[in-house]
Enzyme design. Sequence first.
Site, PDB file in Angstrom:
ATOM      1  CB  THR A 127      27.435  26.013 -91.300  1.00 48.22           C
ATOM      2  OG1 THR A 127      26.916  26.690 -90.155  1.00 48.22           O
ATOM      3  CG2 THR A 127      28.187  26.985 -92.182  1.00 48.22           C
ATOM      4  CB  ILE A 158      30.253  20.136 -88.285  1.00 45.95           C
ATOM      5  CG1 ILE A 158      29.521  20.524 -89.580  1.00 45.95           C
ATOM      6  CG2 ILE A 158      29.319  19.461 -87.281  1.00 45.95           C
ATOM      7  CD1 ILE A 158      28.543  21.708 -89.469  1.00 45.95           C
ATOM      8  CG  HIS A 180       6.597  26.327 -94.365  1.00 48.32           C
ATOM      9  ND1 HIS A 180       6.412  26.475 -93.014  1.00 48.32           N
ATOM     10  CD2 HIS A 180       6.283  27.514 -94.933  1.00 48.32           C
ATOM     11  CE1 HIS A 180       5.990  27.707 -92.769  1.00 48.32           C
ATOM     12  NE2 HIS A 180       5.905  28.364 -93.915  1.00 48.32           N
ATOM     13  CD  GLU A 243      24.115  27.367 -81.565  1.00 48.07           C
ATOM     14  OE1 GLU A 243      23.109  26.785 -82.025  1.00 48.07           O
ATOM     15  OE2 GLU A 243      25.171  27.481 -82.202  1.00 48.07           O
ATOM     16  NE  ARG A 269      56.769  44.459 -67.624  1.00 49.68           N
ATOM     17  CZ  ARG A 269      57.945  43.982 -67.995  1.00 49.68           C
ATOM     18  NH1 ARG A 269      58.498  42.980 -67.318  1.00 49.68           N
ATOM     19  NH2 ARG A 269      58.565  44.467 -69.049  1.00 49.68           N
ATOM     20  CD  GLN A 337      48.441  47.794 -76.586  1.00 46.87           C
ATOM     21  OE1 GLN A 337      48.264  46.930 -77.450  1.00 46.87           O
ATOM     22  NE2 GLN A 337      49.396  48.710 -76.678  1.00 46.87           N
ATOM     23  CG  LEU A 338      46.259  47.052 -69.862  1.00 49.72           C
ATOM     24  CD1 LEU A 338      44.973  46.839 -69.064  1.00 49.72           C
ATOM     25  CD2 LEU A 338      47.021  48.250 -69.308  1.00 49.72           C
TER      26      LEU A 338
HETATM   27  C1  LIG Z   1      34.800  27.243 -84.929  1.00 49.90           C
HETATM   28  C2  LIG Z   1      33.455  27.190 -85.561  1.00 49.90           C
HETATM   29  C3  LIG Z   1      32.510  26.288 -85.100  1.00 49.90           C
HETATM   30  C4  LIG Z   1      31.262  26.208 -85.710  1.00 49.90           C
HETATM   31  N1  LIG Z   1      30.387  25.220 -85.323  1.00 49.90           N
HETATM   32  C5  LIG Z   1      29.279  25.005 -86.065  1.00 49.90           C
HETATM   33  C6  LIG Z   1      28.455  23.851 -85.821  1.00 49.90           C
HETATM   34  O1  LIG Z   1      28.704  23.052 -84.909  1.00 49.90           O
HETATM   35  N2  LIG Z   1      27.369  23.661 -86.616  1.00 49.90           N
HETATM   36  C7  LIG Z   1      27.052  24.517 -87.632  1.00 49.90           C
HETATM   37  O2  LIG Z   1      26.073  24.279 -88.320  1.00 49.90           O
HETATM   38  N3  LIG Z   1      27.811  25.609 -87.893  1.00 49.90           N
HETATM   39  C8  LIG Z   1      28.921  25.861 -87.138  1.00 49.90           C
HETATM   40  N4  LIG Z   1      29.715  26.949 -87.417  1.00 49.90           N
HETATM   41  C9  LIG Z   1      29.332  27.844 -88.498  1.00 49.90           C
HETATM   42  C10 LIG Z   1      28.914  29.234 -88.039  1.00 49.90           C
HETATM   43  O3  LIG Z   1      27.681  29.196 -87.377  1.00 49.90           O
HETATM   44  C11 LIG Z   1      28.900  30.144 -89.284  1.00 49.90           C
HETATM   45  O4  LIG Z   1      30.254  30.317 -89.665  1.00 49.90           O
HETATM   46  C12 LIG Z   1      28.226  31.471 -89.045  1.00 49.90           C
HETATM   47  O5  LIG Z   1      26.854  31.319 -88.840  1.00 49.90           O
HETATM   48  C13 LIG Z   1      28.458  32.449 -90.219  1.00 49.90           C
HETATM   49  O6  LIG Z   1      28.184  31.861 -91.443  1.00 49.90           O
HETATM   50  P1  LIG Z   1      29.269  31.962 -92.649  1.00 49.90           P
HETATM   51  O7  LIG Z   1      30.570  31.525 -92.099  1.00 49.90           O
HETATM   52  O8  LIG Z   1      28.738  31.230 -93.810  1.00 49.90           O
HETATM   53  O9  LIG Z   1      29.374  33.492 -92.963  1.00 49.90           O
HETATM   54  P2  LIG Z   1      28.469  34.318 -94.008  1.00 49.90           P
HETATM   55  O10 LIG Z   1      27.052  34.017 -93.771  1.00 49.90           O
HETATM   56  O11 LIG Z   1      29.006  34.093 -95.375  1.00 49.90           O
HETATM   57  O12 LIG Z   1      28.775  35.805 -93.547  1.00 49.90           O
HETATM   58  C14 LIG Z   1      29.941  36.526 -93.965  1.00 49.90           C
HETATM   59  C15 LIG Z   1      29.817  37.935 -93.395  1.00 49.90           C
HETATM   60  O13 LIG Z   1      28.649  38.552 -93.946  1.00 49.90           O
HETATM   61  C16 LIG Z   1      27.825  39.006 -92.908  1.00 49.90           C
HETATM   62  N5  LIG Z   1      26.406  38.888 -93.291  1.00 49.90           N
HETATM   63  C17 LIG Z   1      25.756  37.827 -93.769  1.00 49.90           C
HETATM   64  N6  LIG Z   1      24.458  38.106 -93.942  1.00 49.90           N
HETATM   65  C18 LIG Z   1      24.277  39.383 -93.541  1.00 49.90           C
HETATM   66  C19 LIG Z   1      23.168  40.271 -93.462  1.00 49.90           C
HETATM   67  N7  LIG Z   1      21.942  39.869 -93.786  1.00 49.90           N
HETATM   68  N8  LIG Z   1      23.375  41.542 -93.014  1.00 49.90           N
HETATM   69  C20 LIG Z   1      24.617  41.947 -92.649  1.00 49.90           C
HETATM   70  N9  LIG Z   1      25.706  41.151 -92.696  1.00 49.90           N
HETATM   71  C21 LIG Z   1      25.544  39.890 -93.134  1.00 49.90           C
HETATM   72  C22 LIG Z   1      28.135  38.118 -91.712  1.00 49.90           C
HETATM   73  O14 LIG Z   1      27.754  38.751 -90.503  1.00 49.90           O
HETATM   74  C23 LIG Z   1      29.627  37.967 -91.876  1.00 49.90           C
HETATM   75  O15 LIG Z   1      30.291  39.065 -91.312  1.00 49.90           O
HETATM   76  C24 LIG Z   1      30.949  27.072 -86.777  1.00 49.90           C
HETATM   77  C25 LIG Z   1      31.890  28.006 -87.225  1.00 49.90           C
HETATM   78  C26 LIG Z   1      33.136  28.049 -86.648  1.00 49.90           C
HETATM   79  C27 LIG Z   1      34.140  29.002 -87.223  1.00 49.90           C
END
Ligand SMILES: Cc1cc2nc3c(=O)[nH]c(=O)nc-3n(C[C@H](O)[C@H](O)[C@H](O)COP(=O)(O)OP(=O)(O)OC[C@H]3O[C@@H](n4cnc5c(N)ncnc54)[C@H](O)[C@@H]3O)c2cc1C
Length: 379
Positions: A127, A158, A180, A243, A269, A337-338
């Site tokens: 990411t 990350i 690619h 994963e 409760r 909630q419960l």
């Molecule tokens: C605590 C935590 C740990 C993480 N660990 C890692 C890690 O170790 N390594 C790593 O690489 N990443 C990691 N991530 C990143 C994580 O995988 C991404 O946050 C996730 O894939 C979403 O990407 P984004 O945050 O850029 O959201 P975006 O891609 O910007 O998405 C925003 C919103 O738009 C929606 N959206 C996007 N595209 C579409 C589509 N085509 N159709 C419909 N809706 C869509 C999404 O579902 C979301 O609701 C981590 C994130 C968190 C918060």
Amino acid sequence: MAREIFTAEHEAFRDMVRAFIEKEIAPHHEQWEKDGIVSREVWLAAGRAGLLGIDMPEEYGGGGNTDYRYYVVLNEEFAKAGIHGPGFSVHNDINGGYLRSLATDEQKARWFPGYCSGEIITGIAMTEPAAGSDLQGIKSTAVKDGDHYVLNGSKTFISNGILSDLVIVVAKTDPSAGAHGVSLLVVERGMEGFSRGRNLDKVGMHAQDTAELFFDNVRVPKENLLGEEGQGFIYLMQNLARERLSIGVTAQAAAEAAFDMTVEYCKTREAFGRPIGKFQHNRFTLAEMKTEITVTRTFTDQCIVKESKGELSIEEAAMLKYWNTELVKKVVDRCLQLHGGYGYMMEYPIAKAYQDVRIQTIFGGTTEIMKEIIGRSII
Ligand SMILES: Cc1cc2nc3c(=O)[nH]c(=O)nc-3n(C[C@H](O)[C@H](O)[C@H](O)COP(=O)(O)OP(=O)(O)OC[C@H]3O[C@@H](n4cnc5c(N)ncnc54)[C@H](O)[C@@H]3O)c2cc1C
């Protein structure tokens, strides 16, 4: 009740994991939540206990056991105990898959012993600030220069970001080649130009370090290319299913744990002269949750068995991740909630669960992306 998919060996391993949590994790977890990070010592303890690299070859200190169900047991026990700090799942279930299948003998000799002992903590960096779901939109580049790749770019969110000694970085080695032109490079702690940003302040999972990573003209030796150049996307597709399965497995166990603790609460409760579980509305809520969790358990175990045989499809993993993570979110909300006002108090495990499980529908691919994967396989 013991589940049919496990043998006596798995259950003995489960006992060992529980003892490990009790001795090595539980006494420290609250402090780690305050610190935003776990100790390196717990990684070394996990290495000594054989909890890291269970599926890595024995000659490098691994368990030599590719039965996925051991990782299931590990993840389930962590989820049940509400433990989110040590990023063992990222290391084992995710990064281990890439390393085990792609590392050369020379790389294995260099990295695997430390990987298995807990001296080398790993992360994976896909990411970027402007590209999460849309991985093809990443901007990090790795340009060949003699015996090196020159890596530039930044990554965010990350897991194990601060602690990691070895990071599998997804970068474009040929930006003109689309999917690619993506490769996996292993960046090691101490490489010049590799730096870390903030340990990010999250809604939950406070004991786990999640960080930004920066690469400024990092010279990565060609020997640190993982797999073949240009095949990065294929490797991602192959490994993301595991994963997602692991996240789904964790979600299922967390839902069961939240439900069990809530049943106990509903028995003890009292309001209006009777246990709150005796009100029809609440009994129905418990009945609905129990049904949903029980039905979901069947599919979860089916997916675990399929993965153990190497038969789980990308779509099935996406279905499991979508369903289970949405379920745990709903279950934990209803359980809170419960608990009434006590459910909002951080001293109650359900409050922590509410914070901790929220991420599950987002990382490893969001629910919306899971639906895209499933939908594309239909039509
Ligand atoms: C605590 C935590 C740990 C993480 N660990 C890692 C890690 O170790 N390594 C790593 O690489 N990443 C990691 N991530 C990143 C994580 O995988 C991404 O946050 C996730 O894939 C979403 O990407 P984004 O945050 O850029 O959201 P975006 O891609 O910007 O998405 C925003 C919103 O738009 C929606 N959206 C996007 N595209 C579409 C589509 N085509 N159709 C419909 N809706 C869509 C999404 O579902 C979301 O609701 C981590 C994130 C968190 C918060």
